[in-house]
Design an enzyme around this catalytic site. Structure first.
Site, PDB file in Angstrom:
ATOM      1  N   ASN A   9     -27.930 -21.493 -29.877  1.00  0.00           N
ATOM      2  CA  ASN A   9     -26.925 -21.143 -30.894  1.00  0.00           C
ATOM      3  C   ASN A   9     -25.661 -20.683 -30.181  1.00  0.00           C
ATOM      4  O   ASN A   9     -25.642 -19.614 -29.571  1.00  0.00           O
ATOM      5  CB  ASN A   9     -27.501 -20.020 -31.776  1.00  0.00           C
ATOM      6  CG  ASN A   9     -26.471 -19.438 -32.724  1.00  0.00           C
ATOM      7  OD1 ASN A   9     -25.413 -20.025 -32.963  1.00  0.00           O
ATOM      8  ND2 ASN A   9     -26.768 -18.263 -33.271  1.00  0.00           N
ATOM      9  N   TRP A  10     -24.623 -21.521 -30.256  1.00  0.00           N
ATOM     10  CA  TRP A  10     -23.380 -21.184 -29.546  1.00  0.00           C
ATOM     11  C   TRP A  10     -22.559 -20.116 -30.279  1.00  0.00           C
ATOM     12  O   TRP A  10     -21.570 -19.623 -29.730  1.00  0.00           O
ATOM     13  CB  TRP A  10     -22.509 -22.426 -29.383  1.00  0.00           C
ATOM     14  CG  TRP A  10     -23.074 -23.498 -28.503  1.00  0.00           C
ATOM     15  CD1 TRP A  10     -24.294 -23.494 -27.861  1.00  0.00           C
ATOM     16  CD2 TRP A  10     -22.447 -24.737 -28.158  1.00  0.00           C
ATOM     17  NE1 TRP A  10     -24.445 -24.655 -27.153  1.00  0.00           N
ATOM     18  CE2 TRP A  10     -23.341 -25.443 -27.309  1.00  0.00           C
ATOM     19  CE3 TRP A  10     -21.223 -25.321 -28.484  1.00  0.00           C
ATOM     20  CZ2 TRP A  10     -23.027 -26.696 -26.791  1.00  0.00           C
ATOM     21  CZ3 TRP A  10     -20.920 -26.571 -27.963  1.00  0.00           C
ATOM     22  CH2 TRP A  10     -21.813 -27.246 -27.119  1.00  0.00           C
ATOM     23  N   LYS A  11     -22.902 -19.806 -31.506  1.00  0.00           N
ATOM     24  CA  LYS A  11     -22.099 -18.876 -32.315  1.00  0.00           C
ATOM     25  C   LYS A  11     -20.636 -19.353 -32.320  1.00  0.00           C
ATOM     26  O   LYS A  11     -20.390 -20.546 -32.333  1.00  0.00           O
ATOM     27  CB  LYS A  11     -22.245 -17.444 -31.802  1.00  0.00           C
ATOM     28  CG  LYS A  11     -23.714 -17.051 -31.629  1.00  0.00           C
ATOM     29  CD  LYS A  11     -23.908 -15.602 -31.375  1.00  0.00           C
ATOM     30  CE  LYS A  11     -25.382 -15.346 -31.116  1.00  0.00           C
ATOM     31  NZ  LYS A  11     -25.734 -13.963 -31.113  1.00  0.00           N
ATOM     32  N   HIS A  98     -29.305 -15.934 -40.033  1.00  0.00           N
ATOM     33  CA  HIS A  98     -29.147 -15.245 -38.742  1.00  0.00           C
ATOM     34  C   HIS A  98     -28.727 -13.806 -39.019  1.00  0.00           C
ATOM     35  O   HIS A  98     -27.999 -13.543 -39.981  1.00  0.00           O
ATOM     36  CB  HIS A  98     -28.082 -15.970 -37.902  1.00  0.00           C
ATOM     37  CG  HIS A  98     -28.038 -15.468 -36.495  1.00  0.00           C
ATOM     38  ND1 HIS A  98     -27.370 -14.316 -36.160  1.00  0.00           N
ATOM     39  CD2 HIS A  98     -28.612 -15.929 -35.345  1.00  0.00           C
ATOM     40  CE1 HIS A  98     -27.521 -14.096 -34.863  1.00  0.00           C
ATOM     41  NE2 HIS A  98     -28.268 -15.063 -34.346  1.00  0.00           N
ATOM     42  N   GLU A 100     -26.550 -12.002 -37.864  1.00  0.00           N
ATOM     43  CA  GLU A 100     -25.091 -11.792 -37.974  1.00  0.00           C
ATOM     44  C   GLU A 100     -24.589 -12.195 -39.356  1.00  0.00           C
ATOM     45  O   GLU A 100     -23.643 -11.600 -39.880  1.00  0.00           O
ATOM     46  CB  GLU A 100     -24.377 -12.566 -36.850  1.00  0.00           C
ATOM     47  CG  GLU A 100     -24.595 -11.892 -35.505  1.00  0.00           C
ATOM     48  CD  GLU A 100     -24.642 -12.832 -34.310  1.00  0.00           C
ATOM     49  OE1 GLU A 100     -24.169 -13.972 -34.413  1.00  0.00           O
ATOM     50  OE2 GLU A 100     -25.172 -12.405 -33.265  1.00  0.00           O
ATOM     51  N   GLU A 170     -36.313 -12.758 -34.814  1.00  0.00           N
ATOM     52  CA  GLU A 170     -35.261 -12.231 -33.944  1.00  0.00           C
ATOM     53  C   GLU A 170     -35.039 -10.752 -34.239  1.00  0.00           C
ATOM     54  O   GLU A 170     -34.267 -10.404 -35.150  1.00  0.00           O
ATOM     55  CB  GLU A 170     -33.952 -12.979 -34.199  1.00  0.00           C
ATOM     56  CG  GLU A 170     -34.009 -14.459 -33.903  1.00  0.00           C
ATOM     57  CD  GLU A 170     -32.637 -14.983 -33.527  1.00  0.00           C
ATOM     58  OE1 GLU A 170     -32.497 -15.454 -32.397  1.00  0.00           O
ATOM     59  OE2 GLU A 170     -31.708 -14.893 -34.336  1.00  0.00           O
ATOM     60  N   GLY A 176     -28.408 -10.187 -28.148  1.00  0.00           N
ATOM     61  CA  GLY A 176     -27.177  -9.949 -27.387  1.00  0.00           C
ATOM     62  C   GLY A 176     -27.144  -8.601 -26.682  1.00  0.00           C
ATOM     63  O   GLY A 176     -26.100  -8.184 -26.187  1.00  0.00           O
ATOM     64  N   SER A 216     -32.209 -12.063 -26.518  1.00  0.00           N
ATOM     65  CA  SER A 216     -32.042 -11.919 -25.067  1.00  0.00           C
ATOM     66  C   SER A 216     -33.071 -12.704 -24.257  1.00  0.00           C
ATOM     67  O   SER A 216     -33.574 -12.226 -23.244  1.00  0.00           O
ATOM     68  CB  SER A 216     -32.051 -10.432 -24.680  1.00  0.00           C
ATOM     69  OG  SER A 216     -30.964  -9.770 -25.300  1.00  0.00           O
ATOM     70  N   GLY A 237     -29.122 -17.329 -27.707  1.00  0.00           N
ATOM     71  CA  GLY A 237     -27.687 -17.140 -27.928  1.00  0.00           C
ATOM     72  C   GLY A 237     -26.936 -17.219 -26.608  1.00  0.00           C
ATOM     73  O   GLY A 237     -26.594 -18.298 -26.123  1.00  0.00           O
ATOM     74  N   GLY A 238     -26.702 -16.073 -25.990  1.00  0.00           N
ATOM     75  CA  GLY A 238     -25.872 -15.981 -24.788  1.00  0.00           C
ATOM     76  C   GLY A 238     -26.237 -16.974 -23.697  1.00  0.00           C
ATOM     77  O   GLY A 238     -25.355 -17.624 -23.118  1.00  0.00           O
TER      78      GLY A 238
HETATM   79  C1  PEP Z   1     -29.150 -15.223 -31.246  1.00  0.00           C
HETATM   80  O1  PEP Z   1     -27.958 -15.149 -31.451  1.00  0.00           O
HETATM   81  O2  PEP Z   1     -29.875 -15.776 -32.079  1.00  0.00           O
HETATM   82  C2  PEP Z   1     -29.672 -14.648 -30.021  1.00  0.00           C
HETATM   83  C3  PEP Z   1     -30.970 -14.580 -29.868  1.00  0.00           C
HETATM   84  O3  PEP Z   1     -28.761 -14.211 -29.095  1.00  0.00           O
HETATM   85  P1  PEP Z   1     -29.086 -13.717 -27.596  1.00  0.00           P
HETATM   86  O4  PEP Z   1     -29.991 -14.751 -26.970  1.00  0.00           O
HETATM   87  O5  PEP Z   1     -27.751 -13.643 -26.924  1.00  0.00           O
HETATM   88  O6  PEP Z   1     -29.757 -12.401 -27.705  1.00  0.00           O
END
Ligand code: PEP
Length: 254
Positions: A9-11, A98, A100, A170, A176, A216, A237-238
């Site tokens: 997921n590039w957000k 998600h 967010e 999640e 993050g 993460s 994500g990251g």
């Molecule tokens: C996400 O945004 O779904 C996520 C898991 O981010 P990260 O891997 O950066 O924690």
């Protein structure tokens, strides 16, 4: 055998040019370095979906997805994107709920249930996200929160519809933050979610659903997370923003 899926997921990151470069690198590295069983889903911002989908068309391991969608089919909803539009751009997955979206856009379980319906109606696969906050975990209310998120967002579906979705657990405190849930913590929740599905539908259906872990995930914790019996992949994500870190996570899945 459940499908193993690693999704990135590039957000709200990457220009078109940066995104195309990243996808080319991922696609080439996977061809050269990965012979395992996972499917890989690239989930860029809406405006890049069409180009990403064209770029990955030759690589059968790769699919694309959207980060959100409207619950409406079409009409006067300025700024919204429908599932048919997403589909017409070549994507096959849509992230729904998600944390967010839940946190910054006040998306509730009931609202998300409508989005799940829209995604399924278009023949796409929802990746339905659930997870507790740190306060909820510390108050030991996380099981109740997860039960609510799953039942209110998904349990209106028929068993036939339910087969076509993916769930991502999640924990909000792990997204993050660099703090990953331990493998035991994640496995406990994945088994709990599977138990909820078995109680509502049946054990066969529960055992067929792909449940990803997100929060993460990095190459160095992925091997252990993926060794848990109920963890079927990751929503990343990251670490999905760089080809090396993302492909190394994929390679952690046998
Ligand atoms: C996400 O945004 O779904 C996520 C898991 O981010 P990260 O891997 O950066 O924690």
């Amino acid at each position: 055998m459940r499908k193993k899926i690693i999704a990135g997921n590039w957000k709200m990151n990457k220009t078109l040019e940066e995104g195309m470069g990243l996808v080319s690198e991922i696609s080439n590295m996977l061809k050269d370095e990965y012979t395992g069983s996972a499917s890989v889903v690239i989930i860029p911002p809406f405006v890049h979906i069409n180009a990403v989908s064209k770029l990955i068309a030759e690589n059968s391991r790769l699919a694309s997805g959207a980060q959100n969608c409207s619950n409406h089919k079409s009409g006067a909803y300025t700024g919204e994107i429908s599932t048919e539009m997403i589909k017409s751009c070549g994507a096959t997955f849509v992230i729904i709920g998600h944390s967010e979206r839940r946190q910054y856009f006040n998306e509730t379980n009931d609202w998300l249930a409508k989005k799940v319906d829209a995604v399924l109606e278009s023949g796409l696969t929802p990746i339905y996200c659930c997870g507790e906050t740190l306060e909820e975990r510390e108050a030991n209310s996380h099981f109740g929160i997860l039960e609510k998120q799953i039942s209110e967002g998904l349990f209106h579906l028929s068993a036939e519809q339910f087969k076509n979705l993916v769930i991502a657990y999640e924990p909000v405190w792990a997204i993050g933050t660099g703090k990953t849930a331990s493998t035991a913590q994640a496995q406990e929740i994945h088994a709990f979610i599977r138990g909820l599905i078995a109680a509502k539908y049946d054990a066969g259906l529960a055992n067929s659903i792909t449940i990803q872990y997100g929060g993460s995930v990095k190459a160095d914790n992925a091997v252990e997370l993926f060794s848990a019996p109920d963890i079927d992949g990751a929503l990343v994500g990251g670490a999905a923003l760089q080809s090396r870190s993302f492909v190394d996570i994929v390679k952690a899945m046998a």
